[in-house]
Design an enzyme around this catalytic site. Sequence first.
Site, PDB file in Angstrom:
ATOM      1  N   ARG A  49       0.847  -1.191   0.000  1.00  0.00           N
ATOM      2  CA  ARG A  49       0.000   0.000   0.000  1.00  0.00           C
ATOM      3  C   ARG A  49       0.894   1.258   0.000  1.00  0.00           C
ATOM      4  NH1 ARG A  49       1.237   2.266   4.182  1.00  0.00           N
ATOM      5  NH2 ARG A  49      -0.039   4.062   3.616  1.00  0.00           N
ATOM      6  N   ALA A  51       0.593   5.111  -2.232  1.00  0.00           N
ATOM      7  CA  ALA A  51       0.545   5.428  -3.662  1.00  0.00           C
ATOM      8  C   ALA A  51       1.900   5.271  -4.358  1.00  0.00           C
ATOM      9  CB  ALA A  51      -0.021   6.836  -3.863  1.00  0.00           C
ATOM     10  N   GLN A 184      -4.689   2.208   9.396  1.00  0.00           N
ATOM     11  CA  GLN A 184      -3.302   2.385   8.955  1.00  0.00           C
ATOM     12  C   GLN A 184      -2.532   3.329   9.868  1.00  0.00           C
ATOM     13  OE1 GLN A 184      -6.034   2.735   6.965  1.00  0.00           O
ATOM     14  NE2 GLN A 184      -5.626   2.070   4.861  1.00  0.00           N
ATOM     15  N   ASP A 225      -3.102  10.937  -2.815  1.00  0.00           N
ATOM     16  CA  ASP A 225      -3.071   9.896  -3.839  1.00  0.00           C
ATOM     17  C   ASP A 225      -3.261  10.467  -5.239  1.00  0.00           C
ATOM     18  OD1 ASP A 225      -3.298   6.910  -2.547  1.00  0.00           O
ATOM     19  OD2 ASP A 225      -4.052   8.455  -1.210  1.00  0.00           O
TER      20      ASP A 225
END
Length: 339
Positions: A49, A51, A184, A225
């Site tokens: 994970r 970007a 996260q 992102d």
Amino acid sequence: MPHLQSRSLRIYANHLEYLDQTQLPQAERWVRCDSPEEWQVAVKSLAIRGAPLIGLSAAFVLAQYAARHPQSDWQLVSDHLRATRPTAVNLMYCLDAMEACFEQGVNALAERADALFAEDRTLCQQMAERGADLLQTGDRVLTHCNTGALATAGVGTAIGALAVAKQRGVELHVYVDETRPLLQGGRLTAWEMADLDIPYQLIADSMAASLMAAGKVDKVMVGADRICANGDFANKVGTYMLAVIAHYHQVPFYVVAPYTTVDPACATGAEIPIEQRDPAEIRGVAGAFGEVIWAPDNAPVWNPAFDVTPAKLVTAWVLDTGVFDAAAIERGEHFLGRS
């Protein structure tokens, strides 16, 4: 031995290994990835994970696939990789760069993937230096999701700025949003703060407003992102809420990202595709610790992975190419370096 390595990626001649981020912080488990299909599973599950890291790992997967299958349809494989995570533009940037090398052959693809890895390291350091310039001793910084070395080839984006500030001797206190629904922040950012020896406190996402109302937050720093031509940007869901709260309480709100996150072809945030994820992520939680379900099995769910923050809520955009205010964004200065 890998010929390239970051905090969460190891690149070998014929395969790559990734640090499974679904297992952190309980376990540091490295997993071998041998195929585009295995990569897609890892990305969709968020084992891979961030970007920049998604884009870089896709480049290596494509290069290694081409080396094993020189007569196959590389474009088809690239198209499948591209469709895996539609919101983050770094994936598109890396695959565009790889596709531009198709006619030059396998060696060119491997060299281009290596170059993308090196570029990201440089971009991380540059934006982290610029972000650190905005921080001073005593600052209490609130961040969201995970934007550190786990998500990039280098020191990270927003967390990279905190890391560089720490190296300079700037004393900070960081508030870490847990980042629902997949935590996260609680799992990854808290782990990175401890690793960096930066004092922090973990908070539930819903606590940010009261924290700002109490005057305990000096700055907010988040990643991105995709950044649009007008400065709107997509980031992990919950970022928009933070921006609104920060704007109300007059707390500076900074977006830290590389130029590879800027998408000139996307005019406004309304054009950003937002991925919808598995409803099970909202009905409960699962990880290295096990699984807990707290909602009815058939509870209807809306689960966007990202939200879009309007440019008018942003104090400045911190890129590797510079720090841009609203006027600079309107002039298109953030397009520098982005083809």
